[in-house]
Design an enzyme around this catalytic site. Structure first.
Site, PDB file in Angstrom:
ATOM      1  N   GLY A   1     -44.759 -20.072  58.962  1.00 26.96           N
ATOM      2  CA  GLY A   1     -43.660 -20.573  58.149  1.00 26.96           C
ATOM      3  C   GLY A   1     -44.180 -21.209  56.889  1.00 26.96           C
ATOM      4  O   GLY A   1     -45.396 -21.224  56.627  1.00 26.96           O
ATOM      5  N   GLY A   2     -43.279 -21.740  56.094  1.00 23.49           N
ATOM      6  CA  GLY A   2     -43.658 -22.354  54.832  1.00 23.49           C
ATOM      7  C   GLY A   2     -44.525 -23.584  55.009  1.00 23.49           C
ATOM      8  O   GLY A   2     -45.248 -23.982  54.109  1.00 23.49           O
ATOM      9  N   MET A   3     -44.477 -24.221  56.190  1.00 28.09           N
ATOM     10  CA  MET A   3     -45.224 -25.452  56.406  1.00 28.09           C
ATOM     11  C   MET A   3     -46.491 -25.245  57.231  1.00 28.09           C
ATOM     12  O   MET A   3     -47.375 -26.097  57.214  1.00 28.09           O
ATOM     13  CB  MET A   3     -44.346 -26.487  57.111  1.00 28.09           C
ATOM     14  CG  MET A   3     -43.252 -27.057  56.244  1.00 28.09           C
ATOM     15  SD  MET A   3     -42.235 -28.224  57.163  1.00 28.09           S
ATOM     16  CE  MET A   3     -43.485 -29.433  57.614  1.00 28.09           C
TER      17      MET A   3
ATOM     18  N   VAL B   1     -47.904 -21.426  63.941  1.00 20.50           N
ATOM     19  CA  VAL B   1     -47.666 -21.806  65.329  1.00 20.50           C
ATOM     20  C   VAL B   1     -48.438 -20.831  66.213  1.00 20.50           C
ATOM     21  O   VAL B   1     -48.302 -19.610  66.074  1.00 20.50           O
ATOM     22  CB  VAL B   1     -46.167 -21.775  65.683  1.00 20.50           C
ATOM     23  CG1 VAL B   1     -45.977 -22.231  67.123  1.00 20.50           C
ATOM     24  CG2 VAL B   1     -45.369 -22.652  64.737  1.00 20.50           C
TER      25      VAL B   1
ATOM     26  N   ASP C   1     -32.203 -27.846  59.791  1.00 19.10           N
ATOM     27  CA  ASP C   1     -32.681 -26.467  59.675  1.00 19.10           C
ATOM     28  C   ASP C   1     -32.318 -25.675  60.932  1.00 19.10           C
ATOM     29  O   ASP C   1     -33.153 -24.984  61.504  1.00 19.10           O
ATOM     30  CB  ASP C   1     -34.199 -26.451  59.446  1.00 19.10           C
ATOM     31  CG  ASP C   1     -34.694 -25.082  58.987  1.00 19.10           C
ATOM     32  OD1 ASP C   1     -33.901 -24.341  58.364  1.00 19.10           O
ATOM     33  OD2 ASP C   1     -35.859 -24.736  59.258  1.00 19.10           O
TER      34      ASP C   1
END
Length: 878
Positions: free
Chosen positions: A61-63, A66, A176
């Site tokens: 993801g953007g952050m 996982v 979100d």
């Protein structure tokens, strides 16, 4: 993704950026979500992160990434989802947000929220979160693979609604919610994931001090599921998650998202300006097999959740869940589609001053027109009546003419007062028209809360109605006078007026509508005198009538229902009161004619009920919704918004957020009427005093300090009731305690006790506060044995009234700790804290400063049992 060519192109075009439309011709940047998927990961299978070994990548993801991982030390026998931030951003704002996610997830424990097992830093400095690994499909994929029908989809989503409501109750907004963050196991259990951009609910006064951490998070969103306020960068609230749940429900039911577009700009425009098609109109969706009635109801629920205006969505996730439950049970849903009333309210919100200043005159003009028509149809002297109404209207406009008032603007209050004077002089020969115009003036005066003026008008109206042979309406006008007296705390006058109403209306005992309202005022009178036993008797008497006749949302019903619920809550029946108010809230949301401030009052009442029940941190969620309502639909500086803010600030003090409370009080004080010349004192004033005293800043407001001093020393002041005077004296006592002058504190506590006795008050809660202040003064005077005895007496008194394990009872009991330590009864002090802390953790929230202070004190006592008062933490606020 290589951005260098694009950046060079942008720099090269700088010199030519002279056209007005130059922004529209910039080169496009690939979608960030796709870019995140294209970047190379910094991790490989087998890599060790702290005690975890990476097995395989689950997603990006953007952050961050996982990974499925396993613990190498054997402490955890299951696979975990190990979340790792992007290494290149370790020192950035996103890393701070990642740390916040760890704190948020650690505080949440719900069967439908993925658990946090561990968090830490590897030796290389890589932060990680070890989350519950959920083996399943996204909720939309699960619905497709299982071929779920509309009903099954609603039932599946209900699991997530419970989880989100739980998060909101713990002051967390997800922000979100999307299919990828809702996974469903093979057993059909839905779990909510990823609180990476969740925001802890906080007061608006602290937003100005937020770092880039929050501002970046505010844009870390998935656009197709983002609410309008997220797209425009405005503050988020509970309504933001309601919107996302509405989008998710829409997609589950139709297989499509409600807002689409060919690019980011097009999607943003759709979210902000386009209305979604009804889910039942989407072809090949899951609603095609529903009956028209069921489909229409489900449409209404979804579209209410997707209202552009946050205040017009469901007030809470629980409210959305309850409507879905009604749909599942085949009951009538309470949601209503958007209407012209919304546009009217938005207009009022933009033009509050102009609208409300002219409201009284507008009401009168409307009344005149209606009366002229009705009277003309029913009477032979139509011309005379129409002429009288016309002359009255012309005279009203003449009085508002600035040329005739020497250039001075005339207020709505003055206009009404002068109109009444003109009416009495010119309408003696038109009694029926006079009655209707008096009624219109009274309603306008009540609408702008000019109760003194309204009282005189209502008295004239009642006399005119009685003379015209209408005793029932005359008695109802007198009950309106009783409402005004009750609003001002003058229960003696309210009682006298109700007595007059009964004598005017011989048939009142057979009139349930009249008797229900009459009994509610009697309950308020008993409550004002602290006679809860009598109040409970009256509550039981009025409840059957209330369920039959107090069911509307007009002014009289609204006031009676709210007042009855307030009395029920104060007398310990918070569940019945909450049910009554929640039903009223639903009715208001569907009433196009309801006053804009009506819903705010009910939300404030519900928050106060939560406080009475000891659920202090839960009440903050309701206050967040109420604050949003003030910002969007009402005057934030108006009386009702001001009082709500003072209630919210007072609750912040109970939780220990002193700095936030102090920041919030400054703008509110300007709206509170605290003039020394005032001859009455209201609840808003008392709340303001309480906030200032608790923050040790009363001296910064000399006018307010002088007012409080005069109330505490002058022997008599008009319209100040006994219970209010007791509270004022106790505030004075608290003030002197904080000034380290316990002798003066005990003096004012004794004055409060004398006033309590002379006023024949029977309020057990107020009596307990009296004993508590006696105990605190004794403690400050160096009399610990007396302090323990008085505080224990206060604890016992309150415990008999609301329960020995009620959070408020336990907070009072905890005040004994310092005195017990001083007389070397440390083990008893520790036992009190051990008993109180588990309850207070649920009540206050484990992050509450006051709870943390008590917890820290307990730890100190457990280690060394210190006896010196200096070892104790700051006193918590009561």
């Amino acid at each position: 993704m290589d951005l260098v060519p694009i950046l060079r192109s942008l720099l090269a075009g700088e010199a030519s950026a002279t056209r007005a439309d130059w922004l529209e011709h910039l080169p496009a940047i690939t979608d960030v979500e796709h870019a995140a998927g294209e970047r190379e990961t910094d991790h490989v299978p087998g890599h060790l992160i702290g005690p975890y070994r990476l097995l395989r990548e689950l997603g990006r993801g953007g952050m961050g990434d996982v990974w499925l991982a396993e613990r190498t030390d054997g402490k955890l026998k299951r696979g975990v989802a190990l979340k790792l931030p992007i290494l290149s951003l370790r020192k950035s704002v996103l890393l701070q947000r990642f740390e916040r996610e760890r704190d948020i997830l650690g505080s949440l424990n719900h069967p439908n929220i993925a658990h946090l097992y561990d968090a830490g830093l590897s030796e290389e400095g890589q932060p990680y979160l070890a989350l519950e690994y959920v083996e399943g499909l996204s909720i939309t994929q699960y619905a497709d693979t299982q071929a779920l029908d509309a009903r099954a989809c609603v039932q599946l989503l209900r699991q997530i609604l419970d989880a989100v409501q739980y998060a909101h109750a713990n002051l967390v907004i997800h922000r979100d919610i999307k299919p990828g963050n809702v996974l469903v196991t093979a057993q059909g259990k839905a779990l909510l994931l990823d609180f990476g951009i969740a925001k802890i609910l906080q007061d608006k006064s602290s937003e100005a001090n937020e770092s880039d951490l929050t501002r970046v998070g505010g844009r870390a969103l998935t656009l197709h599921y983002a609410a309008p306020e997220q797209v425009t960068g405005q503050a988020v609230s509970i309504a933001t998650d309601v919107w996302a749940l509405g989008v998710l429900l829409y997609e589950l039911l139709t297989g499509l998202r409600p807002f689409e577009g060919s690019g980011r700009r097009a999607v943003e425009d759709a979210v902000l300006h386009s209305e979604p098609a009804r889910p039942s109109n989407r072809k090949d969706g899951r609603m095609t097999k529903l009956s028209k009635g069921l489909a229409a109801d489900l449409d209404i629920i979804v579209l209410k959740a997707l209202n552009k205006a946050a205040p017009d969505r469901y007030a809470t996730v629980n409210a959305l869940a309850e409507d879905l439950d009604r749909w599942l049970n085949g009951e009538a849903v309470l949601a209503q589609p958007n209407s012209s009333w919304y546009r009217t309210r938005k207009f009022v919100g933009r033009n509050k001053t102009a609208v409300f200043s002219g409201l009284a005159a507008l009401l009168l003009i409307t009344t005149i027109a209606a009366v002229a028509v009705v009277m003309g149809l029913r009477a032979g002297d139509e011309a005379a009546r129409a002429a009288a109404a016309r002359d009255f209207q012309i005279d009203m406009f003449r009085q508002a003419n600035t040329d005739l008032t020497q250039g001075q603007e005339i207020s709505a209050r003055q206009l009404l007062e002068q109109g009444r004077t003109t009416l009495l002089k010119s309408m003696e020969s038109q009694p029926r028209l006079r009655i209707e115009l008096l009624r219109g003036i009274a309603e306008a005066q009540i609408g702008i809360e000019q109760w003194t003026d309204a009282d005189e008008t209502l008295s004239l109206l009642a006399a005119s109605l009685l003379e015209a042979g209408n005793p029932r309406d005359a008695a109802m006008a007198m009950l309106d006078r009783a409402q005004g007296a009750t609003e001002k705390g003058d229960f003696s006058k309210a009682s006298a007026v109700m007595s007059q109403a009964r004598s005017m209306y011989p048939g009142h005992t057979a009139d349930e509508a009249f008797m229900a309202r009459h009994l509610v005022f009697q309950i308020a009178e008993a409550h004002g005198k602290g006679d809860f036993a009598r109040g409970r008797e009256l509550v039981e008497l009025v409840r059957p009538m209330a369920s039959r006749v107090l069911t509307g949302t007009d002014r009289r019903d609204l006031y009676a229902i709210r007042l009855l619920a307030e009395m029920e809550g104060d007398m310990g029946d918070s569940l019945q009161a909450a049910n009554r108010l929640n039903a009223l809230l639903h009715n208001l949301s569907g009433d196009k004619k309801a006053a804009p401030n009506a819903m705010l009052g009910v939300l404030d009442d519900l928050a106060q009920l939560e406080i009475l029940a000891g659920r202090f941190h839960t009440s903050m969620v309701l206050y967040e919704t109420a604050s949003s309502h003030c910002d969007h639909d009402l005057d934030p500086n108006g009386r009702q918004c001001t009082l709500m803010q003072l209630h919210r600030i007072n609750n912040l003090l109970v939780l220990g957020y002193f700095e936030n409370a102090m920041k919030a009080i400054a703008p509110v004080l300007a709206s509170v009427r605290l003039q020394k010349s005032s001859n009455s004192i209201g609840s808003a004033t008392l709340e303001a005093y309480r906030v200032l005293i608790a923050n040790d800043v009363l001296a910064q407001y000399p006018d307010i300090s002088s007012r409080l001093t005069s109330l505490g020393t002058v022997t008599g002041e008009k319209n100040v009731q006994a219970a209010v005077r007791v509270n004022v004296f106790l505030l004075q006592a608290e003030f002197w305690l904080r000034q380290h002058q316990p002798t003066k504190a005990e003096f004012f506590t004794q004055k409060a006790a004398t006033e309590f006795e002379s006023g024949a008050l029977k309020d057990a809660r107020l009596a307990a506060r009296l004993q508590l202040h006696h105990g605190l003064a004794a403690q400050a005077l160096g009399l610990p044995e007396l302090a323990v005895a008085k505080i224990q007496k206060a604890t016992d008194m309150l415990g008999r009234e609301i329960g020995s394990d009620h959070p408020l009872t336990l907070l009072i009991s905890a005040h004994q700790v310092r005195a017990l330590c001083a007389i070397d009864q440390k083990a008893k002090a520790l036992a009190i804290l051990d008993h109180a802390l588990p309850v207070l953790q649920d009540s206050m929230g484990e992050a509450s400063p006051n709870f943390l202070s008590l917890k820290s004190l307990r730890e100190e006592l457990a280690i060394s049992l210190p006896g010196a008062p200096s070892t104790l933490k700051r006193d918590f606020y009561m």
